[in-house]
Design an enzyme around this catalytic site. Sequence first.
Site, short mmCIF file in Angstrom:
data_model
loop_
_atom_site.label_atom_id
_atom_site.label_comp_id
_atom_site.label_asym_id
_atom_site.label_seq_id
_atom_site.Cartn_x
_atom_site.Cartn_y
_atom_site.Cartn_z
N GLU A 1 -50.72 27.87 3.37
CA GLU A 1 -50.70 28.16 1.94
C GLU A 1 -51.24 26.96 1.16
O GLU A 1 -50.50 25.99 0.91
CB GLU A 1 -49.27 28.44 1.47
CG GLU A 1 -48.61 29.61 2.16
CD GLU A 1 -47.49 30.21 1.33
OE1 GLU A 1 -47.57 31.42 1.03
OE2 GLU A 1 -46.55 29.49 0.95
N ASN B 1 -42.55 37.03 -0.10
CA ASN B 1 -41.62 35.96 -0.46
C ASN B 1 -41.26 36.16 -1.93
O ASN B 1 -42.08 35.88 -2.81
CB ASN B 1 -42.29 34.61 -0.21
CG ASN B 1 -41.43 33.44 -0.68
OD1 ASN B 1 -40.27 33.62 -1.05
ND2 ASN B 1 -42.01 32.25 -0.68
N TRP B 2 -40.07 36.64 -2.17
CA TRP B 2 -39.67 36.91 -3.56
C TRP B 2 -39.30 35.64 -4.32
O TRP B 2 -39.10 35.69 -5.53
CB TRP B 2 -38.48 37.89 -3.58
CG TRP B 2 -38.86 39.31 -3.30
CD1 TRP B 2 -40.09 39.79 -2.93
CD2 TRP B 2 -38.01 40.47 -3.40
NE1 TRP B 2 -40.06 41.16 -2.79
CE2 TRP B 2 -38.78 41.60 -3.05
CE3 TRP B 2 -36.66 40.66 -3.71
CZ2 TRP B 2 -38.26 42.90 -3.05
CZ3 TRP B 2 -36.14 41.96 -3.70
CH2 TRP B 2 -36.93 43.05 -3.38
N LYS B 3 -39.20 34.54 -3.60
CA LYS B 3 -38.82 33.26 -4.23
C LYS B 3 -37.53 33.46 -5.04
O LYS B 3 -36.67 34.23 -4.63
CB LYS B 3 -39.98 32.72 -5.07
CG LYS B 3 -41.29 32.67 -4.25
CD LYS B 3 -42.41 31.93 -4.91
CE LYS B 3 -43.63 31.91 -3.99
NZ LYS B 3 -44.75 31.15 -4.53
N GLU C 1 -42.98 24.64 -2.30
CA GLU C 1 -42.06 24.49 -3.44
C GLU C 1 -40.80 23.72 -3.01
O GLU C 1 -40.24 22.96 -3.79
CB GLU C 1 -41.73 25.88 -4.02
CG GLU C 1 -42.94 26.44 -4.77
CD GLU C 1 -43.06 27.95 -4.76
OE1 GLU C 1 -42.09 28.65 -4.43
OE2 GLU C 1 -44.16 28.44 -5.09
N HIS D 1 -41.68 25.55 2.75
CA HIS D 1 -42.54 26.04 1.67
C HIS D 1 -42.88 24.88 0.74
O HIS D 1 -42.05 24.00 0.50
CB HIS D 1 -41.83 27.16 0.89
CG HIS D 1 -42.78 27.89 0.00
ND1 HIS D 1 -43.16 27.39 -1.22
CD2 HIS D 1 -43.43 29.07 0.15
CE1 HIS D 1 -44.02 28.23 -1.78
NE2 HIS D 1 -44.20 29.26 -0.96
N SER E 1 -51.97 33.56 -3.72
CA SER E 1 -52.68 34.52 -4.56
C SER E 1 -53.27 35.70 -3.78
O SER E 1 -54.36 36.17 -4.10
CB SER E 1 -53.76 33.83 -5.40
OG SER E 1 -53.16 32.94 -6.32
N GLY F 1 -49.79 31.07 -6.82
CA GLY F 1 -49.45 31.47 -8.18
C GLY F 1 -50.53 31.20 -9.21
O GLY F 1 -50.28 31.28 -10.42
P1 13P Z 1 -48.39 33.79 -4.68
O1 13P Z 1 -48.76 34.98 -3.84
O2 13P Z 1 -47.59 34.16 -5.90
O3 13P Z 1 -49.57 32.93 -4.97
O4 13P Z 1 -47.37 32.89 -3.81
C1 13P Z 1 -47.72 32.58 -2.50
C2 13P Z 1 -46.55 31.96 -1.85
O5 13P Z 1 -46.15 30.85 -2.18
C3 13P Z 1 -45.85 32.73 -0.80
O6 13P Z 1 -44.94 31.96 -0.10
#
Ligand code: 13P
Length: 257
Positions: A173, A15-17, A105, A103, A218, A179
Amino acid sequence: MAASTSRVRPLVAGNWKMNGLSAALAEGRQVRDRLQEAGFAAGVDVMICPPATLVAALAREVAGSRLRVGAQDCHPAPSGAHTGDIAAEMHKDAGATAVIVGHSERRAEHGERDRDVKAKALAAHRARLTAIVCIGETAGERRAGLTLQVVARQLAASLPEGADAENTIVAYEPIWAIGTGLTPSLQDVADVHGFLRGTLVEQVGSAGDRIRLLYGGSVKPDNARSLMGVSDVNGALVGGASLKATDFIAIIAACGA
Ligand code: 13P
């Protein structure tokens, strides 16, 4: 509930966000090329979910390869007056085969509730995209011992009718692990994934035994192998470490080992 890890083909999804300009396509090409090498992670499916601006370009780059392209978020409606939004059908048309919905976020920054997530997952199914439905508890909820209660509620309210192993993937998650470099203990991951497996079977019947359960939060090259060894973990949803092809490839290799 029997662990079904061995019967479910793992998926590593990046997931590149909100990261990546067109130069980032080079990272996707590198992953694509590594996947073409005979014998490399042959038992693992791999996907990159870039920002919407790169879905079509990445899909063109990886056409005919093992690498799949997913999108991030979609509007519940197929079209209409929704400035700035993107329909699941549009992602499909651009070359995506899946879309991440719910997600944390999006839930936090855009106030998405379980019922919104369900509507988006339904939209994904309507467009013949696989919905990657994300759930997970906050640090406070974990401290209060509410983790299983929270993920059960999210799963019950976010998964649409008709969810099956082809059209739906669930990503656990924990929000406090995203993160941060923190991850739950392997036992904690096993407890949540085992619980989710049982809940999925109760909710959707026997298909629930084959719905992929990804762990996210992570995931790095150095912890991927142990996380992927946990029963009922059928792959990973990788954020930061998916941005660099070398790290992402190392995680794919760990999942295929
Ligand atoms: P990280 O791997 O940067 O912790 O992010 C996980 C995530 O939110 C994937 O959707």
